[in-house]
Write an enzyme that holds these catalytic residues in place. Structure first.
Site, mmCIF file in Angstrom:
data_model
loop_
_atom_site.group_PDB
_atom_site.id
_atom_site.type_symbol
_atom_site.label_atom_id
_atom_site.label_comp_id
_atom_site.label_asym_id
_atom_site.label_seq_id
_atom_site.Cartn_x
_atom_site.Cartn_y
_atom_site.Cartn_z
ATOM 1 N N GLU A 283 0.826 -1.212 0.000
ATOM 2 C CA GLU A 283 0.000 0.000 0.000
ATOM 3 C C GLU A 283 0.863 1.267 0.000
ATOM 4 O O GLU A 283 0.558 2.240 -0.705
ATOM 5 C CB GLU A 283 -0.928 -0.002 1.211
ATOM 6 C CG GLU A 283 -2.121 0.913 1.068
ATOM 7 C CD GLU A 283 -3.190 0.581 2.100
ATOM 8 O OE1 GLU A 283 -4.200 -0.016 1.721
ATOM 9 O OE2 GLU A 283 -3.000 0.908 3.286
ATOM 10 N N GLU A 286 2.203 1.651 -3.388
ATOM 11 C CA GLU A 286 1.133 2.079 -4.302
ATOM 12 C C GLU A 286 0.877 3.574 -4.154
ATOM 13 O O GLU A 286 0.708 4.290 -5.156
ATOM 14 C CB GLU A 286 -0.144 1.285 -4.013
ATOM 15 C CG GLU A 286 -1.281 1.620 -4.977
ATOM 16 C CD GLU A 286 -2.571 0.891 -4.646
ATOM 17 O OE1 GLU A 286 -2.590 0.056 -3.723
ATOM 18 O OE2 GLU A 286 -3.582 1.161 -5.341
ATOM 19 N N CYS A 303 -8.513 -2.175 3.670
ATOM 20 C CA CYS A 303 -8.464 -3.407 4.475
ATOM 21 C C CYS A 303 -9.730 -3.693 5.266
ATOM 22 O O CYS A 303 -9.817 -4.726 5.914
ATOM 23 C CB CYS A 303 -7.252 -3.403 5.392
ATOM 24 S SG CYS A 303 -6.803 -1.868 6.062
ATOM 25 N N SER A 323 -7.292 1.773 -2.786
ATOM 26 C CA SER A 323 -6.102 0.940 -2.998
ATOM 27 C C SER A 323 -6.531 -0.432 -3.497
ATOM 28 O O SER A 323 -7.544 -0.992 -3.056
ATOM 29 C CB SER A 323 -5.336 0.796 -1.686
ATOM 30 O OG SER A 323 -4.393 -0.252 -1.785
ATOM 31 N N LYS A 362 -15.752 -9.998 7.547
ATOM 32 C CA LYS A 362 -14.685 -10.864 7.038
ATOM 33 C C LYS A 362 -15.233 -12.191 6.531
ATOM 34 O O LYS A 362 -14.629 -12.836 5.680
ATOM 35 C CB LYS A 362 -13.639 -11.113 8.119
ATOM 36 C CG LYS A 362 -12.832 -9.873 8.499
ATOM 37 C CD LYS A 362 -11.842 -9.486 7.408
ATOM 38 C CE LYS A 362 -10.968 -8.315 7.851
ATOM 39 N NZ LYS A 362 -10.115 -7.821 6.754
ATOM 40 N N GLU A 365 -16.228 -11.349 3.077
ATOM 41 C CA GLU A 365 -15.039 -11.109 2.254
ATOM 42 C C GLU A 365 -14.375 -12.417 1.821
ATOM 43 O O GLU A 365 -13.976 -12.561 0.653
ATOM 44 C CB GLU A 365 -14.028 -10.263 3.043
ATOM 45 C CG GLU A 365 -12.759 -9.956 2.261
ATOM 46 C CD GLU A 365 -11.694 -9.305 3.129
ATOM 47 O OE1 GLU A 365 -11.464 -9.789 4.251
ATOM 48 O OE2 GLU A 365 -11.095 -8.317 2.680
ATOM 49 N N GLU A 370 -13.336 -13.191 -6.000
ATOM 50 C CA GLU A 370 -11.991 -12.693 -6.337
ATOM 51 C C GLU A 370 -10.932 -13.254 -5.399
ATOM 52 O O GLU A 370 -9.741 -13.160 -5.704
ATOM 53 C CB GLU A 370 -11.948 -11.158 -6.223
ATOM 54 C CG GLU A 370 -13.029 -10.405 -6.959
ATOM 55 C CD GLU A 370 -14.233 -10.135 -6.077
ATOM 56 O OE1 GLU A 370 -15.135 -11.010 -6.078
ATOM 57 O OE2 GLU A 370 -14.289 -9.103 -5.402
ATOM 58 N N CYS A 507 -11.152 -1.681 13.989
ATOM 59 C CA CYS A 507 -11.413 -3.114 14.174
ATOM 60 C C CYS A 507 -11.652 -3.475 15.643
ATOM 61 O O CYS A 507 -12.370 -4.436 15.936
ATOM 62 C CB CYS A 507 -10.239 -3.929 13.640
ATOM 63 S SG CYS A 507 -9.925 -3.669 11.883
#
Length: 577
Positions: A283, A286, A303, A323, A362, A365, A370, A507
């Protein structure tokens, strides 16, 4: 708040408070915790349950303390026989309309309704069961299950979804005895714009909302002799899981957690923080590349999966600002199966990667199509912190008195930069520690970026990267994220880099964390996370020996071809309904 003061008494105590203060708030300030159900400290006043009623001299009926403002000369009583009878009857009527499955209910240990009934002295159910309707469960979501039969219509889930998260995936429908909380046209959570953040679960006082448990799936994998089962634990879990065992809020239990999971039977106990360090390398590079090459700015962190799903539903035109880095959970899963499995001679299909996360999103996810860059599903099973606590209890492990264990190498090695991912502002700070040294080639002298820490809803700062001013912002809670996204949409955003976390506090306040999760608890968990950062001998991701090794032996370089295949992703446009 109006600064004009009013004078009044509560239970014989003389008080003075700012005009606009409620009786409930005033009572709390002198140590009187009035029983309640629909009241929530961070949400608007609803005043529906009437459990918090009090007597106000001169008023014929009992008044809801959460919705009644103090007045000059007001005389309030919070604990009389009339009040106790009224509260008891209100709760008895709720119980007459509520299932009696407390032994098997997911919330049996944390149900506010059950606690309230006990505290009010209700030992018999004197009213006959009055429920006329049975509703089907909403099991469409891979993360959250709704049981309308246990709903007491307090609206806390509706308000947290609309006021804190700016989503509004659920609302009241129908009238009278048929009133329910439902999604649009009762399509189910997975078929509307629910972000699966789980804040509704934390807000719910009963078992009407819960995570979709995967505990039995993990036990099944552990008992399968063909499976090599590894576990990864997110940064915020170590500052919260002790609460599941009666330890004080925010207890830092990293070593006990690692030891407990080894005793549960995992073949290797690893750390998601390895994935967090990897995220920072990718990141930060990037961000530097986008700035140097005049790419899309501001760049936004990626994230937090609830935030990503929010973007895909509500701001899909801003996808290019996010990102492309996968979350630490998913980077870890791809590396575990594509790198570590080969290293130890295990076929990826025979490796089971289990995640322990503070987050219900999560679960969603991990099932995204993907997230299969290793050739199979990169993360197989996701448990919340609460589920992991239940597993450890089921195994009969005395968590509190465990010795300190440690993570296995190499995917258990991490830095202080990785652990602060668990707090709002942590990803930003970790990225700045690396970006500074990548851009300037100089050693960062002051490693703590205090400007981006704390529970302020939106934080901003200007960071001097050796003459280049980097403007950054941090938001937690999706209603705050929406403010920053509207600025980008209107082309008025002054920032280069933005961190967004779905849940209040980041989180550490995730929808899968132990209950209660409130402001006081979030602050204590944050203190532990920053303490863990200070405890680490290495506090910058790019200085991790494990990270250096994996780039040298496997990935090649940040943003390289293999890194892009395993560690980066793309986003899609999702409908609202």
């Amino acid at each position: 708040m109006n600064e004009r003061k009013v004078n009044f008494t509560i239970d014989g105590q003389d008080l003075s408070a700012a005009q606009g203060t409620t009786i409930f708030e005033s009572a709390k300030s002198i140590g009187i915790n009035i029983p309640h159900l629909c009241y929530h400290e961070k949400l608007s006043i609803y005043g529906a349950c009437r459990v918090c009623v009090v007597e106000v001299k001169g008023k014929p009926r009992l008044e809801p303390s959460c919705a009644t403002l103090v007045e000059e000369g007001m005389v309030v009583k919070t604990n009389t026989s009339r009040i106790r009878r009224a509260r008891k009857m209100i709760v008895e009527l709720l119980l007459a309309n509520h299932p009696e499955d407390c032994f098997t209910c997911d919330r049996s240990q944390t149900c506010e309704l059950r606690d309230l009934a006990y505290n009010l002295g209700i030992r018999d159910l004197r009213f006959q069961k009055a429920r006329k309707y049975h509703y089907d469960l909403d099991e469409t979501s891979p993360a959250i299950i709704r049981d309308p039969n246990k709903c007491i219509l307090c609206s806390r889930c509706i308000r947290v979804c609309s006021e804190i998260q700016a989503v509004g995936a659920i609302d009241f429908v129908n009238r009278g005895g048929k009133t329910q909380v439902l999604t649009f046209f009762n399509k189910g959570l997975n078929n509307v714009d629910c972000t699966t953040c789980g804040q509704c679960i934390l807000a719910c006082p009963t078992g009407a909302l819960r995570e979709r448990t995967a505990v039995d799936d993990v036990w099944g994998a552990l008992s399968d002799p063909k499976k090599f089962v590894v576990v990864q634990t997110a940064p915020a879990v170590r500052a919260a899981i002790g609460e599941e065992f009666g330890m004080p809020a925010g207890s830092l239990v990293t070593g006990k957690m690692a030891e407990a999971l080894r005793r549960v039977g995992f073949d290797k106990v690893f750390d998601t923080q390895f994935g967090a360090d990897l995220t920072i390398i990718e990141e930060a590079n990037e961000l530097v590349e986008r700035i140097k090459n005049k790419g899309t700015i501001p760049m936004i962190t990626s994230c937090s999966p609830g935030w990503i799903k929010y973007l895909e539903h509500f701001f899909p035109d801003l996808k290019k600002h996010v990102s492309t880095c996968k979350s630490p959970q998913q980077m870890f899963g791809a590396i575990a199966k594509a790198y570590y499995a080969k290293k130890i001679g295990v076929e990826p299909k025979d490796m089971c990667v289990v995640s322990i996360m503070p987050c219900t999103a999560k679960k969603f996810e991990a099932q995204r199509p993907e997230m299969r860059s290793s050739g199979t599903q990169d993360v197989d099973i996701v448990l919340t912190t609460r589920e992991a606590g239940r597993m450890i209890k089921e195994a009969g492990i005395d968590f509190v008195n465990l010795p300190e264990g440690d993570f296995d190498k190499p995917l258990g090695i991490s830095t202080g930069a990785a652990v602060i991912f668990g707090a709002t502002g942590g990803v930003m700070e970790a990225a700045l520690r690396t970006a500074y040294e990548v851009v300037t080639g100089k050693t960062l002298e002051k490693i703590d970026f205090e400007e981006v820490r704390g529970m302020q809803e939106i934080k901003s700062a200007e960071i001097d990267l050796d003459g280049t001013i980097l403007k950054v912002a941090v938001a937690h809670g999706l209603s705050n994220a929406k403010i920053l996204l509207e600025e980008i949409k209107n082309k008025t955003s002054p920032y280069h880099f933005i961190e967004i976390m779905t849940c209040p506090g980041g989180c550490l306040g995730g929808g899968g964390q132990p209950m209660p999760t409130n402001e006081e608890v979030r602050l204590k968990r944050a203190e532990s996370i920053y303490q863990e950062d200070r405890n680490k001998p290495i506090r910058k991701s790019h200085e991790s020996p494990a990270i250096k090794e994996i780039y040298k032996d496997f990935l090649g370089k940040p943003l390289g071809k293999l890194s892009h295949h395993l560690l980066h992703t793309h986003y899609i446009k999702r409908p609202r309904y």
